[in-house]
Design a protein around this motif. Structure first.
Motif, PDB file in Angstrom:
ATOM      1  N   ASP A 217      -3.281   5.203  -0.175  1.00 37.45           N
ATOM      2  CA  ASP A 217      -4.055   4.341   0.720  1.00 37.45           C
ATOM      3  C   ASP A 217      -4.200   4.955   2.104  1.00 37.45           C
ATOM      4  O   ASP A 217      -5.288   4.980   2.678  1.00 37.45           O
TER       5      ASP A 217
ATOM      6  N   ALA B 175      -7.958   8.995  -0.269  1.00 39.42           N
ATOM      7  CA  ALA B 175      -7.327   8.027   0.627  1.00 39.42           C
ATOM      8  C   ALA B 175      -8.356   7.048   1.183  1.00 39.42           C
ATOM      9  O   ALA B 175      -9.555   7.311   1.180  1.00 39.42           O
ATOM     10  N   LYS B 176      -7.867   5.929   1.669  1.00 36.29           N
ATOM     11  CA  LYS B 176      -8.726   4.942   2.332  1.00 36.29           C
ATOM     12  C   LYS B 176      -8.733   5.126   3.848  1.00 36.29           C
ATOM     13  O   LYS B 176      -9.705   4.783   4.524  1.00 36.29           O
TER      14      LYS B 176
ATOM     15  N   PHE C 272      -1.304  -1.687   7.109  1.00 38.69           N
ATOM     16  CA  PHE C 272      -2.269  -1.631   6.003  1.00 38.69           C
ATOM     17  C   PHE C 272      -2.044  -2.841   5.102  1.00 38.69           C
ATOM     18  O   PHE C 272      -0.910  -3.188   4.825  1.00 38.69           O
ATOM     19  N   PRO C 273      -3.119  -3.509   4.649  1.00 36.32           N
ATOM     20  CA  PRO C 273      -4.533  -3.167   4.832  1.00 36.32           C
ATOM     21  C   PRO C 273      -5.194  -3.810   6.056  1.00 36.32           C
ATOM     22  O   PRO C 273      -6.386  -3.618   6.259  1.00 36.32           O
TER      23      PRO C 273
ATOM     24  N   THR D 111      -2.154   6.842  -6.431  1.00 34.16           N
ATOM     25  CA  THR D 111      -2.952   5.997  -5.546  1.00 34.16           C
ATOM     26  C   THR D 111      -2.449   6.184  -4.125  1.00 34.16           C
ATOM     27  O   THR D 111      -1.270   5.949  -3.836  1.00 34.16           O
TER      28      THR D 111
ATOM     29  N   LYS E  13      -7.222  -1.336   8.187  1.00 37.05           N
ATOM     30  CA  LYS E  13      -7.906  -0.248   7.488  1.00 37.05           C
ATOM     31  C   LYS E  13      -9.328  -0.001   7.976  1.00 37.05           C
ATOM     32  O   LYS E  13      -9.873   1.098   7.790  1.00 37.05           O
TER      33      LYS E  13
ATOM     34  N   GLY F  58       0.829  -1.196   0.000  1.00 33.66           N
ATOM     35  CA  GLY F  58       0.000   0.000   0.000  1.00 33.66           C
ATOM     36  C   GLY F  58       0.863   1.245   0.000  1.00 33.66           C
ATOM     37  O   GLY F  58       2.077   1.188   0.261  1.00 33.66           O
ATOM     38  N   ASN F  59       0.249   2.370  -0.288  1.00 31.01           N
ATOM     39  CA  ASN F  59       0.967   3.633  -0.407  1.00 31.01           C
ATOM     40  C   ASN F  59       0.614   4.558   0.754  1.00 31.01           C
ATOM     41  O   ASN F  59      -0.573   4.790   1.036  1.00 31.01           O
TER      42      ASN F  59
END
Length: 355
Positions: free
Chosen positions: A244, A275-276, A324-325, A242, A328, A220-221
């Protein structure tokens, strides 16, 4: 450890007490094996984080090992202090450090890069630089031009440093580090040359003083906004990359000051970045900027359905880990309470078992 009061000195007390966590977190990070398809980060206080990838790359970002106010002094700020120039206030700000030191910088190991967002001393720290230079001879020192200039003045070897500007990329093990524009208006009226501002000249170029970072990993970023204020340009970054997890400098601004991102704009930042997960940081460290991060969660609950938010807030604790993830969907970090193996050995308390 002294055994007699006659053996106790101020120096022995300091060495036996600080950092308050000793090497506990150093050991945890070193022992952690990051699962495939994930990335782990630890909060070290202020905006400091340790990022570890599944390939075992270790990146230290913005670790600050200093203090704020330690005396009342004259009660007035030093001429040219950033808060004086921003607000016109003369009274000394009560910026006391409120968090313990959760990591021992002089016991860090296997750091592949020390990454710094900008020139302020609660992000660019000489103790961290010395420890990484001493313990991790192959580590790179990565930052904007003025950050690198300060490292060079401190004695960091030039061949260890890498200057980055927005758009630059650096490969660090299995992590790709992308430098992006920063939106830190405060940095333009502060170091390294306050006389430029005091004489009414134009401020320096933001890109030489500060950058934001995107840590791109197989798990993830992670976007680190440094001390950026809210900016519509967050949407540019969200459109182009992208993202995250995003970290932002949250806090309650003292009267006459706009320096930290407040709760509503933390949510706006996450939405703009697509973002997530959004994680507030920095609010923990200064007594005069302290804020309650639960405010972000409550406003998110109030707005999430009406505005169709596609992200969640995560409220951290200093010294805590976020993966992550895996994490999350969590809204809050809590430390392990222990005793998972309770009663696996005989209980020897001197009371009947029915009590």
């Amino acid at each position: 450890m002294a055994n007699k009061i006659t053996e106790v000195t101020k120096e022995s007390w300091v060495l036996s007490t600080f950092p308050e966590w000793g090497t506990y977190l150093n050991e945890e990070i070193e022992a952690t094996v990051v699962k495939p398809g994930t990335v782990s980060i630890w909060w070290l206080g202020c905006t400091g984080i340790w990022l570890k990838s599944e390939g075992g790359t270790n990146i230290l970002c913005d670790l600050w090992c200093g203090t704020g106010k330690r005396t009342h002094g004259t009660g007035k700020m030093v001429k040219g202090h950033q808060m004086m120039r921003m607000s016109g206030a003369l009274k000394q700000q009560p910026n006391l450090r409120t968090q313990p030191f959760v990591i021992d910088p002089f016991e860090v190991k296997n750091v592949d890069a020390l990454v710094v967002t900008h020139i302020h001393s609660d992000h660019l720290d000489i103790n961290t630089a010395a420890a990484v230079n001493q313990n991790c001879p192959d580590a790179k020192f990565i930052g904007p031009q003025e950050v690198v200039n300060i490292w060079l003045k401190w004695g960091v070897p030039a061949d260890k440093t890498i200057v980055v500007h927005p758009g630059d990329e650096v490969e660090i093990g299995d992590v790709r580090l992308l430098a992006l524009e920063a939106f830190d208006r405060t940095v333009l009226v502060t170091e390294p040359n306050p006389e430029v501002i005091l004489k009414g000249k134009m401020p320096q170029d933001m890109n030489e003083l500060a950058v934001n970072y995107l840590f791109q990993t197989s798990g993830g970023n992670v976007y680190h906004a440094g001390d950026s204020h809210y900016s519509n340009m967050f949407a540019k970054h969200g459109n182009e990359h992208t993202i995250d997890v995003c970290l932002g400098a949250y806090g309650e601004n003292p009267r006459g000051i706009t320096d930290k991102v407040t709760s509503v704009d933390m949510l706006r930042m996450a939405e703009a970045l697509n973002a997530k997960v959004v994680i507030p940081v920095h609010y923990d460290i200064w007594a005069n900027f302290m804020a309650d991060p639960k405010e972000i969660t409550e406003i998110w609950k109030f707005k999430k359905d009406r505005l169709n938010y596609q992200f969640k807030p995560f409220i951290w604790q200093v010294g805590g880990k976020f993966t992550f993830p895996d994490d999350k969907d969590r809204l809050e970090f809590n430390f392990d309470r222990g005793f998972d193996d309770v009663f696996t050995v005989d209980n020897d308390t001197p009371f009947p078992s029915f009590l």
